[in-house]
Design a protein around this motif. Sequence first.
Motif, PDB file in Angstrom:
ATOM      1  N   ALA A  20       4.085   8.161   1.592  1.00  0.00           N
ATOM      2  CA  ALA A  20       3.474   6.955   2.452  1.00  0.00           C
ATOM      3  C   ALA A  20       2.283   6.489   1.643  1.00  0.00           C
ATOM      4  CB  ALA A  20       3.036   7.610   3.777  1.00  0.00           C
ATOM      5  N   TYR A  21       1.426   7.427   1.187  1.00  0.00           N
ATOM      6  CA  TYR A  21       0.057   6.831   0.384  1.00  0.00           C
ATOM      7  C   TYR A  21       0.644   6.186  -0.906  1.00  0.00           C
ATOM      8  CZ  TYR A  21      -3.172  10.007   3.090  1.00  0.00           C
ATOM      9  OH  TYR A  21      -3.821  10.502   4.193  1.00  0.00           O
ATOM     10  N   VAL A  22       1.453   6.490  -1.415  1.00  0.00           N
ATOM     11  CA  VAL A  22       2.108   5.836  -2.536  1.00  0.00           C
ATOM     12  C   VAL A  22       2.334   4.366  -2.369  1.00  0.00           C
ATOM     13  CG1 VAL A  22       3.868   5.619  -4.472  1.00  0.00           C
ATOM     14  CG2 VAL A  22       2.514   7.962  -3.970  1.00  0.00           C
ATOM     15  N   TYR A  23       3.159   4.368  -1.276  1.00  0.00           N
ATOM     16  CA  TYR A  23       3.797   3.151  -0.548  1.00  0.00           C
ATOM     17  C   TYR A  23       2.495   2.215  -0.127  1.00  0.00           C
ATOM     18  CZ  TYR A  23       7.083  -0.292   1.820  1.00  0.00           C
ATOM     19  OH  TYR A  23       7.583  -1.451   1.844  1.00  0.00           O
ATOM     20  N   MET A  24       1.402   2.785   0.224  1.00  0.00           N
ATOM     21  CA  MET A  24       0.388   1.932   0.781  1.00  0.00           C
ATOM     22  C   MET A  24      -0.499   1.268  -0.276  1.00  0.00           C
ATOM     23  SD  MET A  24      -1.294   4.681   3.847  1.00  0.00           S
ATOM     24  CE  MET A  24      -2.826   4.052   3.688  1.00  0.00           C
ATOM     25  N   LEU A  25      -0.490   2.192  -1.654  1.00  0.00           N
ATOM     26  CA  LEU A  25      -0.997   1.847  -2.795  1.00  0.00           C
ATOM     27  C   LEU A  25      -0.218   0.548  -3.507  1.00  0.00           C
ATOM     28  CD1 LEU A  25      -1.837   5.160  -4.436  1.00  0.00           C
ATOM     29  CD2 LEU A  25      -3.859   3.149  -3.815  1.00  0.00           C
ATOM     30  N   GLU A  26       0.950   0.725  -3.178  1.00  0.00           N
ATOM     31  CA  GLU A  26       1.687  -0.412  -3.697  1.00  0.00           C
ATOM     32  C   GLU A  26       1.605  -1.827  -3.042  1.00  0.00           C
ATOM     33  OE1 GLU A  26       3.554  -0.905  -6.600  1.00  0.00           O
ATOM     34  OE2 GLU A  26       2.825   0.983  -7.102  1.00  0.00           O
ATOM     35  N   LYS A  27       1.556  -1.769  -1.494  1.00  0.00           N
ATOM     36  CA  LYS A  27       1.488  -2.761  -0.705  1.00  0.00           C
ATOM     37  C   LYS A  27       0.196  -3.363  -0.969  1.00  0.00           C
ATOM     38  CE  LYS A  27       2.896  -4.179   3.765  1.00  0.00           C
ATOM     39  NZ  LYS A  27       3.475  -3.813   5.016  1.00  0.00           N
ATOM     40  N   ALA A  28      -0.999  -2.640  -1.206  1.00  0.00           N
ATOM     41  CA  ALA A  28      -2.397  -3.069  -1.121  1.00  0.00           C
ATOM     42  C   ALA A  28      -2.583  -4.092  -2.421  1.00  0.00           C
ATOM     43  CB  ALA A  28      -3.134  -1.665  -1.286  1.00  0.00           C
ATOM     44  N   LYS A  29      -1.523  -3.824  -3.376  1.00  0.00           N
ATOM     45  CA  LYS A  29      -1.770  -4.580  -4.742  1.00  0.00           C
ATOM     46  C   LYS A  29      -1.658  -6.232  -4.453  1.00  0.00           C
ATOM     47  CE  LYS A  29      -0.396  -0.903  -7.964  1.00  0.00           C
ATOM     48  NZ  LYS A  29       0.904  -0.294  -8.654  1.00  0.00           N
ATOM     49  N   SER A  30      -0.929  -6.729  -3.400  1.00  0.00           N
ATOM     50  CA  SER A  30      -0.811  -7.986  -3.138  1.00  0.00           C
ATOM     51  C   SER A  30      -1.883  -8.448  -1.992  1.00  0.00           C
ATOM     52  CB  SER A  30       0.725  -8.004  -2.351  1.00  0.00           C
ATOM     53  OG  SER A  30       1.099  -7.372  -1.458  1.00  0.00           O
ATOM     54  N   VAL A  31      -2.787  -7.665  -1.487  1.00  0.00           N
ATOM     55  CA  VAL A  31      -3.675  -8.097  -0.699  1.00  0.00           C
ATOM     56  C   VAL A  31      -5.050  -7.837  -1.011  1.00  0.00           C
ATOM     57  CG1 VAL A  31      -2.105  -7.393   1.342  1.00  0.00           C
ATOM     58  CG2 VAL A  31      -3.711  -5.907   0.513  1.00  0.00           C
ATOM     59  N   ILE A  32      -5.968  -8.566  -0.190  1.00  0.00           N
ATOM     60  CA  ILE A  32      -7.458  -8.254  -0.240  1.00  0.00           C
ATOM     61  C   ILE A  32      -7.980  -7.212   0.481  1.00  0.00           C
ATOM     62  CG2 ILE A  32      -9.911  -9.460  -0.472  1.00  0.00           C
ATOM     63  CD1 ILE A  32      -8.302 -12.124  -0.801  1.00  0.00           C
ATOM     64  N   LEU A  33      -8.271  -6.046  -0.308  1.00  0.00           N
ATOM     65  CA  LEU A  33      -8.745  -4.811   0.396  1.00  0.00           C
ATOM     66  C   LEU A  33     -10.256  -5.078   1.373  1.00  0.00           C
ATOM     67  CD1 LEU A  33      -7.532  -2.015  -1.693  1.00  0.00           C
ATOM     68  CD2 LEU A  33      -6.443  -2.940   0.312  1.00  0.00           C
ATOM     69  N   PRO A  34     -10.216  -4.628   2.310  1.00  0.00           N
ATOM     70  CA  PRO A  34     -11.625  -4.548   3.065  1.00  0.00           C
ATOM     71  C   PRO A  34     -12.495  -3.646   2.531  1.00  0.00           C
ATOM     72  CG  PRO A  34      -9.939  -3.085   4.209  1.00  0.00           C
ATOM     73  CD  PRO A  34      -9.245  -3.904   3.196  1.00  0.00           C
ATOM     74  N   GLU A  35     -13.721  -4.134   2.959  1.00  0.00           N
ATOM     75  CA  GLU A  35     -14.806  -3.192   2.352  1.00  0.00           C
ATOM     76  C   GLU A  35     -14.893  -1.971   3.289  1.00  0.00           C
ATOM     77  OE1 GLU A  35     -17.428  -3.757   0.179  1.00  0.00           O
ATOM     78  OE2 GLU A  35     -16.367  -5.430  -0.755  1.00  0.00           O
ATOM     79  N   MET A  36     -15.416  -0.616   2.493  1.00  0.00           N
ATOM     80  CA  MET A  36     -15.525   0.400   3.326  1.00  0.00           C
ATOM     81  C   MET A  36     -16.362   0.462   4.208  1.00  0.00           C
ATOM     82  SD  MET A  36     -15.415   4.209   1.679  1.00  0.00           S
ATOM     83  CE  MET A  36     -14.317   3.734   0.337  1.00  0.00           C
ATOM     84  N   LYS A  37     -16.502   1.298   5.310  1.00  0.00           N
ATOM     85  CA  LYS A  37     -17.714   1.346   6.112  1.00  0.00           C
ATOM     86  C   LYS A  37     -18.735   2.021   5.425  1.00  0.00           C
ATOM     87  CE  LYS A  37     -15.044   3.512   9.321  1.00  0.00           C
ATOM     88  NZ  LYS A  37     -14.711   4.196  10.463  1.00  0.00           N
ATOM     89  N   GLU A  38     -20.040   1.457   6.060  1.00  0.00           N
ATOM     90  CA  GLU A  38     -21.086   2.265   5.257  1.00  0.00           C
ATOM     91  C   GLU A  38     -21.433   3.519   6.024  1.00  0.00           C
ATOM     92  OE1 GLU A  38     -24.630  -0.428   5.937  1.00  0.00           O
ATOM     93  OE2 GLU A  38     -23.812  -1.932   4.986  1.00  0.00           O
ATOM     94  N   GLY A  39     -22.017   4.310   5.038  1.00  0.00           N
ATOM     95  CA  GLY A  39     -22.533   5.586   5.626  1.00  0.00           C
ATOM     96  C   GLY A  39     -21.242   6.510   5.631  1.00  0.00           C
TER      97      GLY A  39
END
Length: 333
Positions: free
Chosen positions: A273-292
């Motif tokens: 599932a993580y590998v699939y998430m990585l592949e799908k993320a290549k076609s989107v603008i990823l959000p900024e990580m939460k601070e802290g």
Amino acid sequence: MKSIRNSGKKTITLDEISKVYKLREYHSLVGFIMDKIKSELIEPVKSSGTNGKTPALYNKYRIKDLKVDNTEYENELMFNIHPSLKIDYYLKNIIQYKEDRKYILQLSNYISKHKELLHDSVSINERSFEIWNREKFLYKEGGLRILKNVGFSLHDLNIYETTEPLSYYSHHKDIPQNILILENKDTFYSMRRYLINTGRTILGLPIGSLVYGKGKGIFKSFKDFTFCVEPYLSDQSNQILYLGDLDYEGILIYEQLSAVFMDRIPIRPFSEAYVYMLEKAKSVILPEMKEGQNKNIGSLFLNSFNDNVRVEILEILRNNKYIPQEILSIRDF
């Protein structure tokens, strides 16, 4: 408090008199003060001023004979309280003992007459009700403070901490099976719906049961996994997987959970599932990580992937981006 002995002249405040003699009603306090003035046991310190109430009382009094005889309470502590309870604190703080006396006597009586009940472990609220007839007394109404004062612990009361009920869905009860823990609620519901309507596999891997982890809540609810679920779920031949957000916090949840239960319940990332998430993320603008977020992840999670995937994950983290597990939808499963 039964007798008043001459202790020489000194001063005492109105608040102290009220507390020592438990004169919570103002009219009772006024009557007490007037009686002691009439008996020439006290006299007002006029320079202290009045309290502004009607009738007014002075804020301080010079007393000739207002020492409280606490022999009755001292004897009660020394001879009537169960010996497993320490009395040193209350012998030095008789005023506090008078306030806590009811609850200490209830605890002492319970130990004296029902000590055998302590052999059975029960929840904290159940034990609280057994002793004080108030289920919330221990945690929310001063019980822990009183236990500390008498040198008695929760361990001595033989209680266990209740955990949040584990939320899970089982598509079947076969053994062995793959059990998937999900960090977030939306993914849990979507995967459950998918399994109900479609079949047994998610991203090509057979999944028998889903567990909703509630983020960090999984630590408490999963602690009792081996005895709070049905036997087919706790069978040691099952494989348990974890899927959460691909950020520092999600990785840490997995690593800490895995470390805590490694000896009893091995847990591995749902790498497919993580590998699939990585592949799908290549076609989107990823959000900024939460601070802290705590960035002190170990190698346990990353070592579950090949070199290329590790590089991709680290690149996303270093750029302060993350992939929420909600990037996956029912169409992807």
